[in-house]
Design an enzyme around this catalytic site. Sequence first.
Site, PDB file in Angstrom:
ATOM      1  CG  ASP A  68      -6.115  54.982  85.055  1.00 27.22           C
ATOM      2  OD1 ASP A  68      -6.460  55.818  85.914  1.00 27.22           O
ATOM      3  OD2 ASP A  68      -6.262  53.741  85.187  1.00 27.22           O
ATOM      4  CD  GLU A  78      -3.590  57.356  88.278  1.00 29.51           C
ATOM      5  OE1 GLU A  78      -3.374  56.361  87.583  1.00 29.51           O
ATOM      6  OE2 GLU A  78      -4.208  57.333  89.346  1.00 29.51           O
TER       7      GLU A  78
END
Lengths: 662, 662
Positions: B382, B411
């Site tokens: 993330d 991401e």
Amino acid sequence: MRRFPPEGRQRAVIENVKPEIDAGRFAAKRTVGDTVAVEADMFADGHDLLSAVLKFRRKKDPKWTEVPMAPLGNDRWRGEFAVEKIGGYLYTIEAWVDRFETWRQGLAKKIAAGHEVSLDLQAGASLVDDAAQRAVRDDRAKLQRHAAALRAGAEKKVAAKIEGDDELLRLMQKYPDRRFATRYDKELAVVVDREKARFSTWYELFPRSFGKPGAHGSFADLERVLPYVASMGFDVLYLPPIHPIGRRHRKGKNNALSAAPSDPGSPWAIGSEEGGHKSVHPELGTVEDFKRLVAKAKDNGLEISIDIAFQCAPDHPYVKEHPEWFRKRPDGTVQFAENPPKKYEDIVPLDFETEAWRELWAELRDVVFFWIDQGVRLFRMDNPHTKPFRFWDWLVAEVKARHPDVIFLSEAFTRPKIMYRLAKAGLTQSYTYFTWRRTKAEIVEYFEELTETEVREFFRPSLWPNTPDILMDYLQEGGRPAFVARYILAATLGSNCGIYGPAFELGENRPREPGSEEYLNAEKYEIKRWDLEKADSLKDLIAAVNRIRKENPALQSDWSLKFHPIDNDRLICYSKRAGDGSNGERANTILTVVNLNPRNTESGWVNLSLAALGLDRDGPYEVHDLLSDARYVWRGAKNYVELNPNKLPAHIFRIEERTQPH
Amino acid sequence: MRRFPPEGRQRAVIENVKPEIDAGRFAAKRTVGDTVAVEADMFADGHDLLSAVLKFRRKKDPKWTEVPMAPLGNDRWRGEFAVEKIGGYLYTIEAWVDRFETWRQGLAKKIAAGHEVSLDLQAGASLVDDAAQRAVRDDRAKLQRHAAALRAGAEKKVAAKIEGDDELLRLMQKYPDRRFATRYDKELAVVVDREKARFSTWYELFPRSFGKPGAHGSFADLERVLPYVASMGFDVLYLPPIHPIGRRHRKGKNNALSAAPSDPGSPWAIGSEEGGHKSVHPELGTVEDFKRLVAKAKDNGLEISIDIAFQCAPDHPYVKEHPEWFRKRPDGTVQFAENPPKKYEDIVPLDFETEAWRELWAELRDVVFFWIDQGVRLFRMDNPHTKPFRFWDWLVAEVKARHPDVIFLSEAFTRPKIMYRLAKAGLTQSYTYFTWRRTKAEIVEYFEELTETEVREFFRPSLWPNTPDILMDYLQEGGRPAFVARYILAATLGSNCGIYGPAFELGENRPREPGSEEYLNAEKYEIKRWDLEKADSLKDLIAAVNRIRKENPALQSDWSLKFHPIDNDRLICYSKRAGDGSNGERANTILTVVNLNPRNTESGWVNLSLAALGLDRDGPYEVHDLLSDARYVWRGAKNYVELNPNKLPAHIFRIEERTQPH
């Protein structure tokens, strides 16, 4: 378990640095007074802002100077420095997360959004306090006062402060927190040459052709020719090899396998009982005569360049003194040069794979030093692509370390990557394919490669319409208009150019046989007599073009070259520009249009890129043809041109940005 | 006086090697079974010929394997090797002047020109004798016999011999004289991943939304959903963070600043009294439950991927246990995340500038190792762009050194150079701008950058039409045809793709407010109930597309992507191709045409690049629409297509190279 990096908090990334040739293995080239513009991709993780400096220094000075870099958008940054001295420079980059600037811009946004920011002010004050610790004397006190003001400040006053307080910003930039700065992992090099590396106009001649009637010309004879060469506006006089010429297997007229007793031989067949690379051909004179020629040339505004051809005639003294520098054939004889099935019996190549390569390299270097000692600083290096690249890397470094003012012209007419590699080795200027590029498409493609790609960082083109070996078909076929067009192309496309004369200005265009690009009765193999006062000589035209080159800085460098569309493939149009009009400096813009068809008048509409010319879209402007002295008022991008090759196949316009009545 | 280089006789030059990322600082990426094609510019001085080998080895195996490189023209050379194992490989190049080959080709030319060559034969015999000294046993004797034959040979026999004697050539290639070989000065790296790095189909869901009516879903509940996900043909099931969710500053529905007692909070607000990154949210179950889920998923052909978000809720145990890992505000509280003027009070970022960065890095690495120990090999990382790049360089190397089968999905929806730098750090796959590219021009430009430039060496695109954070305007406006088109685009443009479901297949398209790309009542902040059997679900269409992906190798990699012109900007046409038909391998060619207009039928003429499709210019061929099962006979480049978005907005054609009657 892996080790940690020495410092994990260097958050800035520096990549894709330009110029950087072959990952930094080779130096970029500049001349004195140039600017080195350095760009890099730089960014950090997160939303924090960066600051960055370009660091540069002369190679011999350990102290770096820093200039700030500025963002260009899309994480690209740019900075630049001027190179004021000849010799080597180094540069690198340092970048860091700028916590104060991040804080300052974040605070402005929070205030604009109406947030409560008292804690932010205290955080900022801490950053200023930290900077005060790094500051000296007065600055420290000033920063401490700023910190106190921030702590006490009402929001509105602070907003004004962080937007407009020049002193605080200036002091914070002066004492940045660079503990975790990222330093680019390479120091990149620039070699700075004297101006002649960028702007030079060469004239090649065979001194032996300028003697008294019936005699071999000497350096003393040549002294009388200097005013003629200078009058055409040349600034370099380049002489083919001046050394004793071999007798064994000497070539006769038109490259005949055997020479008549009176044939002088090719100057590139170097060395005889009379000496080798450090000797002067006796019929030319002595080393002392040569030194006098150098001095006289200087008086005429001419610099002498000599040819260095690292190869030998079979009777060169090296062959006896250093047989280990030559390859033997199975019968014990020395291997002559060949490119099967072609043979060059008058030349024996040096064997760069000899066990004694160090001694060989050292001797060849000493040849260069010898002529430097006689006053030469310009060398035309013959066939460098037939000697190892490593040798050139070493030789150029050796010479330039002691004599950074030396300029080498690389005479390599060979495959493109080889020509570029020789330029990377440090050879200062390079012969080009211009000699064979005749159509508009060929010229545009090649010169865009030379002036718009990374090639321009290391490869300085030298444009020659002819050489003693190359009489291109276009000159054979096109008559005088072809010679005029080719010289104008060379002199306006390339800030470095040259001709082999007097063959060129006298329009010599007879090939040895149809389809050959060799001259008939080539001067390489015989003494010629030239009528320098021939009525249709191009000398006045050449003088005019060279005067235009000297008077217009636009023509003294190549990077600004820009081609403009024109709706006739026989017409080519391009501009060069110097100065951008800033700093009160006057921009100089030259727009050249050449008719490539030597037989017929051609006309067409140019469609100029006005921005490249520094022109407004709609206003009128004057174009002043510096060749014919005609002046026209043009308007906008589309303008009509018509060129009759039998009058003048080209316009060399200076663009006068303000139209003046006259 | 300058030192000489260690060896001045290395005459071959090796430059411009590809792939070579950032001067060799980063590795290229491949998957098992791939080929690494290496190219370089290579040449030597003079007319001598080169030979060159590509050397490669597994990183852990010190022994190099060599394969010959072959010239492509213009001094470019190429060689290739296959990577059969996961893990790191290294490669480099060696090149040398090949005196035997130079001799052989020169001799042939001399014989053709009728020259006398007896000395040349002896010279060649010496080269063969030298090779015999390098050869072993039988080979030595054979070479000695060849040398003798050359010495004795009549010219004609020799001509035949040097043209056609396979044994002599083979032996001379086997025992080359590489004393002066040039070795490229870098060893370049390739990271070889398992196949899923190249070809994967991801499905993201929030487990908590799959509980019994009114209850928080658990891993046990999720086990019952696995067949549903598998039935659509996905092979990765990716779960948002599965850790305890913070309570302090927890966000309510629609990202409200304060949460109702029943609000579950965002899974990305990681950590509470119940644990942190190595714990499971109690309502989901236990670590043991998770391990059972991993096993059950595997039974369904699904690999579980979890989200690793290196950030904390304010009540994460780290905040108490390691206060030194967080930045403090001037009032002593922990600094929450912000991007002024935006604030994220439910998140406190880790301070990567902490003095204790080594301990922090080690702990974060241990988080990854912890989940590897629970059976996870796919991690969706993330917001990697908010952590230092050096950290990723280190973390990925750490993990892959022990577990080369681990795949990281980066991401990062951020600026292009940052996304690319994260890919260079070694993150295996990367989210892309596909999520926002809607017009043909945007798609073509972006995918040509991803698949035709050096970017493809290190950046593996993963295409997502939606994520829990991103509901693009086109999906909001275009209804079901838009969802179909976007899935088909993702699944045929990208060999790696994924959706956030069931929102996607159920056509959820309501934004929080007009102009927002956030979902209304986003699942990030609440438990949803999804009617998986909804009549207009796209699940069958998705299953069909995913089956086509599995059955057609062309769709399992990206480098062959080629766009074909079509005379309607609302239609986009492109192909992918696997296998070239050589080695008996059957080529697989997929041609996709998508109507980008979700409202109206569009038609147009494609103008195919037949060469890219492996097709003859004139012959007929069959295109088989794998979605509708329709078959058409096409001929030549220009063919008509018409697509009604309300039926099916796309063709996915397989090109059958031989037309078969049916």
